[in-house]
Design an enzyme around this catalytic site. Structure first.
Site, PDB file in Angstrom:
ATOM      1  N   LYS A   1      13.194   9.436  -1.630  1.00 51.15           N
ATOM      2  CA  LYS A   1      14.127   8.406  -2.101  1.00 51.15           C
ATOM      3  C   LYS A   1      15.571   8.760  -1.771  1.00 51.15           C
ATOM      4  O   LYS A   1      16.330   7.908  -1.291  1.00 51.15           O
ATOM      5  CB  LYS A   1      13.966   8.204  -3.610  1.00 51.15           C
ATOM      6  CG  LYS A   1      12.659   7.503  -3.965  1.00 51.15           C
ATOM      7  CD  LYS A   1      12.454   7.476  -5.460  1.00 51.15           C
ATOM      8  CE  LYS A   1      11.187   6.715  -5.802  1.00 51.15           C
ATOM      9  NZ  LYS A   1      10.797   6.933  -7.192  1.00 51.15           N
TER      10      LYS A   1
ATOM     11  N   THR B   1       0.855  -1.182   0.000  1.00 44.06           N
ATOM     12  CA  THR B   1       0.000   0.000   0.000  1.00 44.06           C
ATOM     13  C   THR B   1       0.892   1.234   0.000  1.00 44.06           C
ATOM     14  O   THR B   1       2.105   1.134   0.051  1.00 44.06           O
ATOM     15  CB  THR B   1      -0.871   0.047   1.270  1.00 44.06           C
ATOM     16  OG1 THR B   1      -0.032   0.417   2.380  1.00 44.06           O
ATOM     17  CG2 THR B   1      -1.518  -1.292   1.556  1.00 44.06           C
TER      18      THR B   1
END
Ligand code: ADP
Ligand code: ASP
Ligand code: MG
Length: 814
Positions: free
Chosen positions: A681, A554
């Site tokens: 990231k 998810t």
């Protein structure tokens, strides 16, 4: 001469009894003694009925009725109608006597151990009588033997001790005298020298058969039961368990002592003394090889032959300063237990001068505590010894094998396997024979412990991974498909057996302990209960499987908050959800710590560059002692797609829309376009390189106009893109004018990180980056000038799913 014993399930009903008859008919021997148990479950019913009657609870009556119906209907099915009445009337008359005995107990509200033995003996009396009558009718030359007249014991009820001199003589006389070929005898029941009913202990029909076999010097003792031999572990608990073809007396004795119910522990002794071999066979699969128990085993190189467990165990300890240097305390301790008829199953290594600790049956615990406390009353009052300490709900788990003593490292392997699976060990013992290593663990961990140990010692390196998957959207469904396709390959080539046990989307959740069929998981999930993240975790934790992995597909912050619960219970976590690792540093650190402490991998390779092995490579560089100097990367497959597709012939809005539709962006595309996704990231890469960075520390040179950044829903966001088309066209034109291409670049150097749109000139490593590809340049001490480069598809459901898959395989090889 052969002795064949048939257990409760083998004689449970008329149909099974016909199988028994076939086996006896097929047995080639001059004389066959057939020892039978009560019909399956009858002994339990008789004991329950006795207990109720003694409490003056009339609920025992329907139980008697049920016993009556069962025995009479078995007679009706087996015995021809023309001779039925004699058998029926004999059975009925026995049942009447049984009823009278129970009524007596009911009236006086009490039951003596002697009466209990008398009542319980009706199970075997009736079964043996009916079976013998049926044999005779089927042309077997049979006679009934009353074991009460053959097996003579002391006067202790419940589990009497056999007088072998008298018993052997009786058996010999009766069997030698009998001209019939088949002798049918009830197991379990006996009588005292005075002629009172006694029994040999629960499961004691095996023992009856062994006693008779030894008395008459039988060639073989066959134990016919409902499984095909003695297994490497109880097949009811461990699906992968296999029958052991050949095992020694001592190994079999040890396994049965530690709970392998297939053989009643005292059974071995009489036949061992005579060197008579035992065969354990399956009444329902008579052609199966079964297990042969003899003097020497052929272990085929195996050191551990079996794993067994004893449920319902308790630990009893005595400790205190007054125990040091005072002789005779342990002697008194063991004497009290033995005088109270409490058998000590295990003495632990915790026994020292300060303390003694023993494992006993939990049923005996209250009695043991009372007896020990009263025996040491004097010392306890003076504070020299503490009152006995009791611990319940435990189990003993044991590894057994003759050759274990000559092998080092087995206990290390045993305990590390248990440790890896978060099975807490309360006590450890090693038999003096070095034929077993046993550990006391929590009862609730038994199934997991048995399966984990079985996998470790018997399953030729096949490892089972139990997955609990949350999120079945784009990535999740691709992931399930990939597992489905690869299952066979993984099993054969990588020796990994992957099963999905739990599945959840935001609406429903579904569990199947046998593994959810991945062909039609959608329908099964739909039929599940209402989804609940916390209940999902509770269920995973309660199922308590070894090698459990929680997979988060998810993008939910709420789901990411449950990771600590999983890791804290030794359940691995694999996630493509970036939220946990890019939230506050303390949270990232806590999860990493939990993973280390509880030996549960926490893997999130897909957080950066989808399926590309970026984090794994970084980890390897770090682990091998390299140092990161600089990271430069294009990490947004979405932004790369957008700027590779955008030009003066299309609108920026349409390009973003297309990226969203093709699954290249997060469901909320602003997360990608604003640079937040790239910030997360590079933050994760920075942290994995050892930096303590927070997201706020990252400079974000956003190219989005302020008005787009300020929107709070997809509709407004897209509308703002339309209004700002000239802004985007200008960015494009500026780049083209400079002979450059637009790339969204992330950088980490000297503890600082930044993200932003840059014009990349021809010749740069980033210039030729196509489609939604990602690229990472690692400048390290070992790669200072020419960076290590990882490049390839960095977005898309398929590659992300395969990245998750790769993490799972990493855990499999962990
Ligand atoms: P019977 O009624 O034939 O005497 P039992 O129920 O006493 O049968 O014993 C057979 C059962 O023992 C099996 O059904 C199995 O559940 C259990 N069992 C426990 N450990 C083992 C083992 N290691 N191998 C085989 N069976 C085992
Ligand atoms: N019927 C007895 C019991 O259930 C003995 C046996 O089956 O071995 O314990
Ligand atoms: Mg049995």
């Amino acid at each position: 001469m052969q002795v064949l014993k048939f257990g409760g399930t083998s004689v449970a009903n008329a149909q099974n009894i016909t199988l028994v008859k076939n086996i006896v008919s097929d047995t080639k021997s001059d004389k066959i003694v057939v020892v039978v148990s009560a019909f399956g479950g009858v002994t339990d019913t008789l004991l329950n009925a006795s207990l109720l009657a003694s409490k003056q609870d009339a609920a025992y009556k329907p139980m008697v009725k049920e016993l009556e119906d069962r025995h009479l209907s078995t007679v009706k099915s087996l015995i021809n109608i023309n001779v039925q009445s004699a058998v029926l009337s004999k059975v009925k008359s026995e049942l009447n006597t049984l009823e009278t005995l129970l009524e007596g107990a009911f009236l006086i509200g009490e039951i003596t151990p002697q009466l209990s033995d008398k009542i319980v003996s009706y199970g075997e009396l009736l079964s043996s009588y009916i079976i013998c009558e049926y044999f005779k009718q089927e042309q077997l030359d049979a006679i009934h033997a009353d074991s009460r007249a053959l097996i003579i014991t002391n006067n202790v009820n419940g589990k009497a001790t056999v007088n072998f001199d008298l018993t052997n003589a009786n058996c010999n006389t009766f069997i030698n005298k009998a001209s019939q070929k088949v002798i049918v005898a009830p197991g379990f029941i006996a009588s005292s020298e005075k002629g009172n009913a006694t029994t040999l202990g629960r499961g004691g029909s095996d023992y009856t058969a062994a006693i008779i076999a030894a008395a008459i010097d039988a060639e073989i003792l066959q134990i016919w039961t409902d499984v095909s031999g003695m297994y490497t572990a109880n097949p009811k608990w461990v699906k992968q368990a296999k029958a052991i073809p050949h095992i020694s007396y001592e190994e079999a004795m040890e396994l049965s002592h530690f709970g392998a119910k297939v053989l009643y522990p005292p059974t071995i002794q009489p036949v061992l003394a005579k060197g008579i071999s035992i065969e354990i066979k399956n009444t329902f699969q008579p052609a199966d090889q079964g297990t042969s128990i003899t003097k020497n085993s052929t272990s085929q190189g195996k050191t551990v032959r079996g794993i067994s467990h004893i449920a319902n165990t308790a630990l009893l300890s005595l400790e205190g300063p007054g125990m040091v240097g005072i002789p005779g305390i342990s002697k008194r301790f063991f004497e009290v237990l033995s005088q109270s008829d409490i058998s000590v199953v295990l003495i632990t290594q915790a026994s020292s001068e300060h303390s003694i600790c023993v494992g006993i049956s939990a049923d005996d615990l209250d009695k043991a505590v009372t007896m020990v406390n009263s025996a040491f009353e004097y010392e306890i009052e003076r504070g020299k010894i503490k009152p006995a300490i009791a611990e319940k709900r435990l189990a003993i788990i044991a590894l057994v094998g003759d050759r274990m003593k000559s092998h080092q490292g087995l206990s290390g392997k045993m305990f590390s396997t248990l440790g890896k699976n978060n099975v807490n060990i309360r006590a450890i013992a090693q038999g003096a024979s070095e034929r077993n290593i046993s550990a006391v663990i929590k009862e609730e961990d038994v199934k997991k412990a048995l399966n984990a140990l079985h996998e470790q010692f018997f399953e030729e390196n096949i490892k089972q991974l139990n997955l609990f998957v949350m999120g079945v959207g784009n990535v999740g469904s691709k992931f399930l498909n990939q597992i489905h396709q690869q299952k066979k390959y993984l099993k054969e080539k990588l020796k990994l057996n992957i099963r999905v046990i739990g599945l959840s989307n935001s609406r429903t959740m579904f569990f199947d302990e046998d593994g959810i069929s991945l062909k039609d998981w959608e329908e099964q999930l739909q039929s599940g209960q209402t989804a609940d993240k916390h209940k999902f975790f509770e269920t995973v934790n309660q199922l308590n499987y070894r090698n459990s992995i929680f997979v988060d597909n998810t993008a939910s912050a709420e789901v990411s908050k449950t990771y600590n619960a999983y890791l804290g219970n030794s359940i691995s976590v694999v996630t493509c959800n970036k939220i946990a690792c890019s939230s506050v540093f303390s949270n990232y650190q806590e999860l990493k710590e939990l993973a280390r402490t509880f030996n549960a991998p926490f893997l999130f390779e897909t957080n950066v560059g989808a399926g590309l092995p970026i984090i794994d490579t970084l980890k390897h560089l770090m682990a091998s002692g390299d140092k990161i100097l600089k990271i430069q990367a294009v990490l947004s497959g979405s932004l790369n797609f957008v700027f590779n597709t955008f030009n003066d012939k299309v609108t920026f809005h349409d390009v973003v829309k297309e990226a969203q539709e093709q699954g290249y962006t997060e469901p909320d595309p602003k997360i990608d376009l604003s640079g937040v996704d790239v910030m997360r990231k590079i933050l994760i890469l920075a942290r994995e390189s050892g930096s303590l960075l927070e997201i706020e520390d990252i400079e974000n040179h956003s190219f989005l106009p302020q008005e787009s950044l300020a929107t709070d829903n997809n509709g407004d966001f897209f509308a703002s893109l339309v209004r700002n088309e000239p802004h985007f066209q200008q960015l494009y034109k500026d780049a083209i004018d400079n002979g450059s291409k637009l790339k969204y670049v992330a950088q980490f150097e000297e503890g600082k990180a930044s993200v932003g749109l840059r014009q990349i000139p021809k010749g740069h490593d980033f210039y030729t980056l196509e489609g939604s590809d990602n690229i990472v340049l690692f400048y390290t001490e070992r790669y200072p000038d020419q960076p290590m480069i990882i490049k390839g598809a960095g977005a898309g459901a398929d590659v992300t799913a395969s990245g998750i898959f790769a993490d799972i395989i990493r855990i499999g090889n962990f």
